[in-house]
Write a protein that holds these residues in place. Structure first.
Motif, short mmCIF file in Angstrom:
data_model
loop_
_atom_site.label_atom_id
_atom_site.label_comp_id
_atom_site.label_asym_id
_atom_site.label_seq_id
_atom_site.Cartn_x
_atom_site.Cartn_y
_atom_site.Cartn_z
N THR A 111 0.83 -1.21 0.00
CA THR A 111 0.00 0.00 0.00
C THR A 111 0.86 1.25 0.00
N ILE B 94 -4.25 -6.83 0.53
CA ILE B 94 -5.13 -5.70 0.88
C ILE B 94 -5.08 -4.56 -0.14
N CYS B 95 -4.20 -4.64 -1.12
CA CYS B 95 -4.05 -3.54 -2.08
C CYS B 95 -5.33 -3.22 -2.84
N GLU B 96 -6.05 -4.24 -3.29
CA GLU B 96 -7.27 -3.98 -4.05
C GLU B 96 -8.30 -3.23 -3.20
N THR B 97 -8.53 -3.70 -1.99
CA THR B 97 -9.47 -3.03 -1.08
C THR B 97 -8.99 -1.63 -0.75
N TYR B 98 -7.70 -1.50 -0.53
CA TYR B 98 -7.10 -0.21 -0.22
C TYR B 98 -7.34 0.80 -1.34
N LYS C 151 -9.62 0.72 -3.70
CA LYS C 151 -11.06 1.03 -3.81
C LYS C 151 -11.48 2.01 -2.72
N GLY C 152 -10.89 1.88 -1.53
CA GLY C 152 -11.15 2.81 -0.44
C GLY C 152 -10.65 4.22 -0.74
N LYS C 153 -9.70 4.34 -1.66
CA LYS C 153 -9.15 5.63 -2.08
C LYS C 153 -9.88 6.19 -3.30
N LYS D 266 -12.15 2.96 -8.98
CA LYS D 266 -13.35 2.17 -9.30
C LYS D 266 -13.03 0.77 -9.79
#
Length: 127
Positions: A54, A84-88, A90-92, A95
């Protein structure tokens, strides 16, 4: 096509050409492309494992505010991506997130650019 973004025009083991510039590994953002030097990320060199973290995304990808991000795991899928990069991302506000083998990552990146998507990518050209 997004006129500010260059397509990947050539790629082989250890080399990738974006527009007119050739790199070993590359960071591509809507603002341009540059060498992706693993040894100079956040003052903490990156390695194949744990791979993309991240903090790498914070430095290389997040500042350009892309709508999509393409992360290459290398041609033999050796480069890891922290789970966790994908979720991270998307949280930023990102899309679409794609984590792919290098040739697939290049194809997806070019497709997104041609469709006018604001995209950023980290492309690893070897293992």
């Amino acid at each position: 096509m997004n006129l500010n973004m260059s397509l990947v025009t050539d790629s082989k083991w250890g080399s990738i050409t974006v527009g007119q510039a050739t790199f070993r590994d590359v960071v591509i953002t809507p603002d341009g492309s540059r060498q992706w030097n693993w040894g100079h990320i956040c003052g903490d060199p990156m390695h194949h494992n744990p791979g993309i973290r991240t903090k790498d995304l914070d430095t290389l990808i997040i500042p350009c505010k892309p709508d999509a991000v393409v992360l290459s795991r290398g041609r033999d899928l050796v480069l890891q991506v922290n789970p966790i990069c994908e979720t991270y991302l998307k949280g930023k506000g990102v899309k679409q997130v794609y984590i792919l083998e290098t040739s697939q990552a290049i194809s997806r990146y070019n497709e997104l650019v041609k469709n006018g998507v604001r995209v950023a990518a980290l492309i690893h050209t070897t293992c």
